[in-house]
Scaffold this motif. Structure first.
Motif, mmCIF file in Angstrom:
data_model
loop_
_atom_site.group_PDB
_atom_site.id
_atom_site.type_symbol
_atom_site.label_atom_id
_atom_site.label_comp_id
_atom_site.label_asym_id
_atom_site.label_seq_id
_atom_site.Cartn_x
_atom_site.Cartn_y
_atom_site.Cartn_z
ATOM 1 N N PHE A 17 15.809 29.083 -29.749
ATOM 2 C CA PHE A 17 17.392 29.317 -30.898
ATOM 3 C C PHE A 17 18.638 29.356 -28.987
ATOM 4 O O PHE A 17 18.219 30.071 -28.932
ATOM 5 C CB PHE A 17 17.383 31.006 -31.247
ATOM 6 N N LEU A 20 16.576 30.360 -26.050
ATOM 7 C CA LEU A 20 15.286 31.406 -26.626
ATOM 8 C C LEU A 20 14.510 30.548 -26.463
ATOM 9 O O LEU A 20 15.030 30.070 -27.894
ATOM 10 C CB LEU A 20 16.158 32.704 -27.293
ATOM 11 N N ALA A 22 11.637 29.981 -28.855
ATOM 12 C CA ALA A 22 11.215 31.749 -29.546
ATOM 13 C C ALA A 22 9.521 31.252 -30.005
ATOM 14 O O ALA A 22 8.536 32.230 -30.427
ATOM 15 C CB ALA A 22 12.280 31.979 -31.623
ATOM 16 N N ASN A 42 5.904 42.459 -31.753
ATOM 17 C CA ASN A 42 7.454 42.307 -32.860
ATOM 18 C C ASN A 42 7.999 41.046 -31.500
ATOM 19 O O ASN A 42 7.940 41.227 -30.369
ATOM 20 C CB ASN A 42 8.045 43.156 -32.722
ATOM 21 N N GLY A 45 7.234 35.386 -32.125
ATOM 22 C CA GLY A 45 7.455 34.040 -32.744
ATOM 23 C C GLY A 45 6.727 33.589 -34.308
ATOM 24 O O GLY A 45 6.739 32.950 -34.674
ATOM 25 N N LYS A 46 6.135 34.779 -34.398
ATOM 26 C CA LYS A 46 5.113 34.470 -35.647
ATOM 27 C C LYS A 46 6.057 34.283 -37.314
ATOM 28 O O LYS A 46 5.873 33.279 -37.930
ATOM 29 C CB LYS A 46 4.471 36.313 -36.465
ATOM 30 N N SER A 47 7.233 35.450 -37.530
ATOM 31 C CA SER A 47 7.907 34.504 -38.659
ATOM 32 C C SER A 47 8.385 33.435 -38.767
ATOM 33 O O SER A 47 9.034 32.600 -38.976
ATOM 34 C CB SER A 47 8.845 35.431 -39.092
ATOM 35 N N THR A 48 9.098 32.819 -36.878
ATOM 36 C CA THR A 48 9.825 31.659 -36.812
ATOM 37 C C THR A 48 9.009 30.217 -37.115
ATOM 38 O O THR A 48 8.875 29.288 -38.182
ATOM 39 C CB THR A 48 10.447 32.137 -35.991
ATOM 40 N N GLU A 168 3.621 39.295 -43.221
ATOM 41 C CA GLU A 168 3.429 40.402 -43.168
ATOM 42 C C GLU A 168 3.360 41.164 -44.882
ATOM 43 O O GLU A 168 4.495 42.347 -45.378
ATOM 44 C CB GLU A 168 4.589 41.259 -42.036
ATOM 45 N N HIS A 200 0.333 42.621 -39.218
ATOM 46 C CA HIS A 200 0.202 43.486 -37.928
ATOM 47 C C HIS A 200 -1.130 44.806 -37.700
ATOM 48 O O HIS A 200 -1.669 45.461 -37.754
ATOM 49 C CB HIS A 200 1.502 44.686 -38.217
HETATM 50 N N1 LIG Z 1 17.735 33.199 -36.528
HETATM 51 C C1 LIG Z 1 17.680 32.900 -35.577
HETATM 52 N N2 LIG Z 1 18.005 33.049 -34.037
HETATM 53 C C2 LIG Z 1 18.587 33.436 -33.431
HETATM 54 N N3 LIG Z 1 17.325 34.151 -32.773
HETATM 55 C C3 LIG Z 1 16.404 34.557 -34.044
HETATM 56 C C4 LIG Z 1 16.602 34.108 -34.686
HETATM 57 N N4 LIG Z 1 15.217 34.193 -35.364
HETATM 58 C C5 LIG Z 1 14.689 34.791 -34.558
HETATM 59 N N5 LIG Z 1 15.210 34.954 -33.781
HETATM 60 C C6 LIG Z 1 14.340 36.177 -32.164
HETATM 61 O O1 LIG Z 1 12.804 34.727 -32.071
HETATM 62 C C7 LIG Z 1 12.562 35.633 -31.492
HETATM 63 C C8 LIG Z 1 11.159 35.222 -32.600
HETATM 64 O O2 LIG Z 1 11.321 36.091 -33.652
HETATM 65 P P1 LIG Z 1 10.184 36.455 -35.214
HETATM 66 O O3 LIG Z 1 11.336 36.878 -36.146
HETATM 67 O O4 LIG Z 1 10.232 35.399 -35.132
HETATM 68 O O5 LIG Z 1 9.455 37.693 -34.403
HETATM 69 P P2 LIG Z 1 7.942 38.245 -35.386
HETATM 70 O O6 LIG Z 1 7.015 37.590 -34.696
HETATM 71 O O7 LIG Z 1 7.999 37.605 -36.451
HETATM 72 O O8 LIG Z 1 8.764 39.883 -35.213
HETATM 73 P P3 LIG Z 1 7.808 41.092 -36.057
HETATM 74 O O9 LIG Z 1 7.008 41.742 -35.736
HETATM 75 O O10 LIG Z 1 9.201 42.108 -35.371
HETATM 76 O O11 LIG Z 1 8.426 40.400 -37.188
HETATM 77 C C9 LIG Z 1 12.975 36.957 -31.851
HETATM 78 O O12 LIG Z 1 13.591 37.248 -30.628
HETATM 79 C C10 LIG Z 1 14.434 36.962 -32.352
HETATM 80 O O13 LIG Z 1 14.913 37.490 -31.762
#
Ligand SMILES: Nc1ncnc2c1ncn2[C@@H]1O[C@H](COP(=O)(O)OP(=O)(O)OP(=O)(O)O)[C@@H](O)[C@H]1O
Ligand SMILES: [Mg+2]
Lengths: 245, 310
Positions: A17, A20, A22, A42, A45-48, A168, A200
Motif C-alpha cells: 500500500f 507500506l 502489508a 495486530n 498483514g493477516k486480513s490483507t 477472527e 488471536h
Molecule cells: N486498504 C488499505 N490501505 C492501506 N493500508 C492498509 C489497507 N489495509 C490494511 N492496511 C495496512 O496494512 C497493514 C496490515 O493490515 P491487516 O489488516 O492485514 O492486519 P491484521 O494482521 O489483519 O491486523 P488485525 O489483527 O488488527 O486485524 C496495517 O498496517 C494496515 O494499516
C-alpha cells in the motif's frame, strides 16, 4: 507429499500500500482437510492476506493457486465460484433480508450453485449446522453478535467451498460463546473442511489448528504445529516486543 | 419475499384491461392524460427495476427516449412502422450496455453525473450530424392515432410488469437485492455484480427507447432539444421516488397523482415548471423518503401491531 497440488498455495504473495508492505513475499500451502492458523500481532498483514486470497485485493506480486490453478488475477466473484468462501473481520450481513435469505445467497451463487427448494434446503442445513435453525425467518437486525457471526459462517459454508477463510471469527465473543464457537469450528474440522483461520485466541489456535503460519510486519516468521510456533523465541519476541525476548 | 405470483399477475392484467377501455370514452383530455400516465408508468417502472435494488440513480432516461424517438423519426421513411419500436429497443439496450460497462464499476455519484451528461452528449452528436444535412428536425408523419399510441404503451407496460415479475423470482432478481444490500458481500458470494447491473440497465434502457419510438408519431415534428429534454429524466426519478421503488407496483402509484399535479402546474405556471419540479423533489425526499410504498407499509405494520396487541 504426493503429486496432487495442495488445495491452496501462496508463493511470494505480496501486497504494497504505497510505501507500506502489508504482505511481504508470503509462501505457504494448505493441504486438503487441513486447518491452517494464520496468526500474528495486530497489523501484521493477516486480513490483507485473506483479502489477497479472496480477491478483495489484487497481489502486487506473487502467485496464489487453488488446486494448482492460479487465481490471483481473478475477480472475487470468480474466486468465490471456484471454491473460496470467507467471512469478514467486521461481520457483513445483508441487512434487508431474513437470516434464511442471507444464507441462501451463499447457496445460490457460491461454488456449488443451487436454486429453488434445493437452495433453501441447503441454507436450512447450514443454519442447523451453526445452531440457528430456529431463527431462519428472523430479520438479521434482531440477532445477537454471535448469531450474526453464525449467519455469516453459514452463508460462507452454503456454497460447499473448497477452502473456507475465517477472519477472527471468534473475536468479541464472551467466554461461553467462545466455547460454543470453538466447538462449532471443531465440528467443521471433523467434517474434513479445509480452513484458513486468522485468530488471536490462543486456546482456539492450540485446539483447532493442524499447522500455523506466524506473520509479523507482513513477513512469515515461523511455520509449524501450534506447539512448535508458540514456543519459537522469534514468535514470542514478535508478540511481546523486543524487550521481553 | 416471493409473493404468490398468480394473484398479482391476474390483478395487473385486469387493471391493464380496464385501462385499455379508456379511448372508448372519446374524451381527448382523458386520452392525453392516459398517454402520459401509460408513458410514465413504463418509464418509471423500468427505471425502478434497475435503480430500486441497486440504488444507482440513472438520469439517462432522456437519452434512451431520444434515441427511440429518432429511431422512428429517421426510420419511418425507410421501414414499416411496426419494426421501429423493436429496433429502438435493441439500440437502447446496446447503448445501456456500453454505458453500463463503462460506468457501473464507478461509485453512484459518478454514475449519476455520467448518465445526465449522456443525453446531452447524444443530443450534441445529432445536432452535429444535422449540421451536415442542413435539417433542424424531423417530420414524423403517420396515420397512427392517439388511441393506438396509448394501446401500444399499455402493451409495453404489460411487458415491463411481466419482466419485472419474472426477474423478481429469478436468480438475477435475488442477485440484485444482494448487490443493493452489500456489493462486497455480493461479489464474495460469487455474484458477477457488473453483469447483473448491466443486464438490468439494458432492460430499462430498452424500455425507455421503445417509449420514445412509440411516442414520436404523436409529436409530428421532433428536434434534439425536445427529444432529449433532461426534464424527462428528472420527472421519471421524482415520480418513481414518490411512488417508492421497493415494489414493482410502487412507481405507478407515484405516476398517477404526479401526472395530474404536473398537468395543473404546467397550465397554471408554464414558466416556472423547472423550479416547481425541484420543489416537488425536495418535498418528496423530505416528507416521503420511501415513497407511497413506504407509507403504505408503515401504516400496514402499525395496524398489524395494534391487532397483535389487542
Ligand atoms: N486498504 C488499505 N490501505 C492501506 N493500508 C492498509 C489497507 N489495509 C490494511 N492496511 C495496512 O496494512 C497493514 C496490515 O493490515 P491487516 O489488516 O492485514 O492486519 P491484521 O494482521 O489483519 O491486523 P488485525 O489483527 O488488527 O486485524 C496495517 O498496517 C494496515 O494499516
Ligand atoms: Mg485483521
Amino acid at each position: 507429499m504426493t503429486g496432487a497440488p495442495p488445495t491452496l498455495s501462496l508463493r511470494g504473495a505480496t501486497k504494497r500500500f504505497g510505501g507500506l508492505v502489508a504482505v511481504n513475499a508470503l509462501d505457504f500451502d494448505v493441504a486438503e482437510h487441513e486447518v491452517m492458523g494464520l496468526i500474528g500481532p495486530n497489523g501484521s498483514g493477516k486480513s490483507t492476506t485473506l483479502n489477497l486470497i479472496s480477491g478483495a485485493l489484487g497481489c502486487t506480486a506473487g502467485t496464489i493457486a487453488l488446486r494448482g490453478v492460479p487465481i490471483h488475477r481473478l475477480a472475487p466473484q470468480d474466486i468465490a465460484r471456484r471454491g473460496v468462501a470467507r467471512t469478514f473481520q467486521l461481520v457483513r450481513l445483508l441487512p434487508s433480508m431474513s437470516v434464511l435469505d442471507n444464507v441462501r445467497a451463499g447457496a445460490v451463487f457460491g461454488h456449488r450453485r443451487r436454486w429453488g427448494d434445493d437452495a433453501e434446503a441447503q441454507a436450512m442445513r447450514m443454519l442447523e449446522l451453526v445452531g440457528l435453525g430456529r431463527r431462519a425467518q428472523a430479520p438479521v437486525g434482531q440477532l445477537t453478535y454471535i448469531d450474526t457471526k453464525r449467519v455469516e459462517l453459514a452463508r460462507a459454508l452454503a456454497g460447499d467451498p473448497k477452502v473456507l477463510l475465517l477472519d477472527e471469527w471468534l473475536a468479541g465473543l464472551n467466554p461461553t460463546e467462545l466455547q460454543e464457537g470453538i466447538a462449532l469450528i471443531r465440528r467443521l474440522r471433523d467434517e474434513g473442511r479445509t480452513i484458513v483461520l486468522v485468530e488471536h485466541v490462543m486456546d482456539a489456535i492450540r485446539s483447532l489448528c493442524d499447522r500455523c503460519v506466524v506473520m509479523s510486519s507482513g513477513t512469515k516468521i515461523a511455520e509449524g504445529t501450534p506447539q512448535q510456533v508458540l514456543a519459537d523465541p522469534e514468535v514470542i519476541r514478535a508478540y511481546l516486543g523486543d524487550d521481553d525476548a | 419475499m416471493i409473493r404468490s405470483g398468480g394473484t398479482s399477475l391476474a390483478l395487473t392484467a385486469l387493471v391493464l384491461a380496464l385501462a385499455a377501455l379508456l379511448p372508448l370514452a372519446g374524451s381527448p383530455y382523458w386520452q392525453s392524460i392516459g398517454i402520459s400516465i401509460a408513458m410514465f408508468a413504463v418509464l418509471t417502472t423500468s427505471w425502478a427495476l434497475f435503480s430500486g435494488p441497486t440504488h444507482y440513480i440513472s438520469l439517462a432516461t432522456a437519452a434512451f427516449f431520444g434515441v427511440g424517438s429518432y429511431t422512428t423519426g429517421m426510420g419511418i421513411e425507410l421501414l414499416p412502422y411496426w419494426c421501429l419500436p423493436p429496433i429502438a429497443g435493441v439500440l437502447g439496450a446496446a447503448m445501456a450496455a456500453l454505458v453500463g460497462l463503462a460506468t457501473l464499476r464507478l461509485s453512484g455519484v459518478y454514475f449519476v453525473i455520467f448518465t445526465l451528461g449522456l443525453a446531452e452528449l447524444v443530443r450534441q452528436i445529432i445536432i452535429w450530424f444535422q449540421n451536415f444535412s442542413g435539417q433542424k428536425g424531423l417530420y414524423v408523419l403517420t396515420k397512427i392515432t392517439e388511441a393506438q399510441i396509448y394501446w401500444q404503451l399499455l402493451g409495453l407496460a404489460a411487458l415491463v410488469y411481466l419482466a419485472g415479475w419474472a426477474i423478481g423470482r429469478s436468480r438475477l432478481g435475488f442477485a440484485l437485492r444482494i448487490i443493493g444490500d452489500d456489493e462486497q458481500v455480493a461479489r464474495h458470494s460469487g455474484i458477477n455484480t457488473a453483469r447483473a447491473k448491466v443486464a438490468l440497465f439494458m432492460i430499462s434502457g430498452a424500455a425507455a427507447a421503445v417509449v420514445g419510438a412509440i411516442l414520436a408519431p404523436r409529436y409530428v415534428y421532433i428536434e434534439p432539444a425536445t427529444a432529449f429534454t433532461p426534464m424527462l429524466s428528472f420527472q421519471v426519478v421524482i415520480m418513481a421516488l414518490l411512488g417508492g421503488t421497493g415494489r414493482l407496483w410502487g412507481p405507478v402509484v407515484g405516476v398517477i397523482p404526479f401526472t395530474f399535479l404536473w398537468e395543473a402546474i404546467s397550465s397554471s405556471f408554464p414558466n416556472q415548471t423547472t423550479l416547481l419540479l425541484g420543489v416537488c423533489f425536495l418535498v418528496i425526499v423530505y416528507v416521503l423518503p420511501r415513497g407511497f410504498v413506504g407509507l403504505i407499509e408503515a401504516v400496514r405494520r402499525r395496524v398489524a401491531a395494534r391487532e397483535g396487541v389487542a
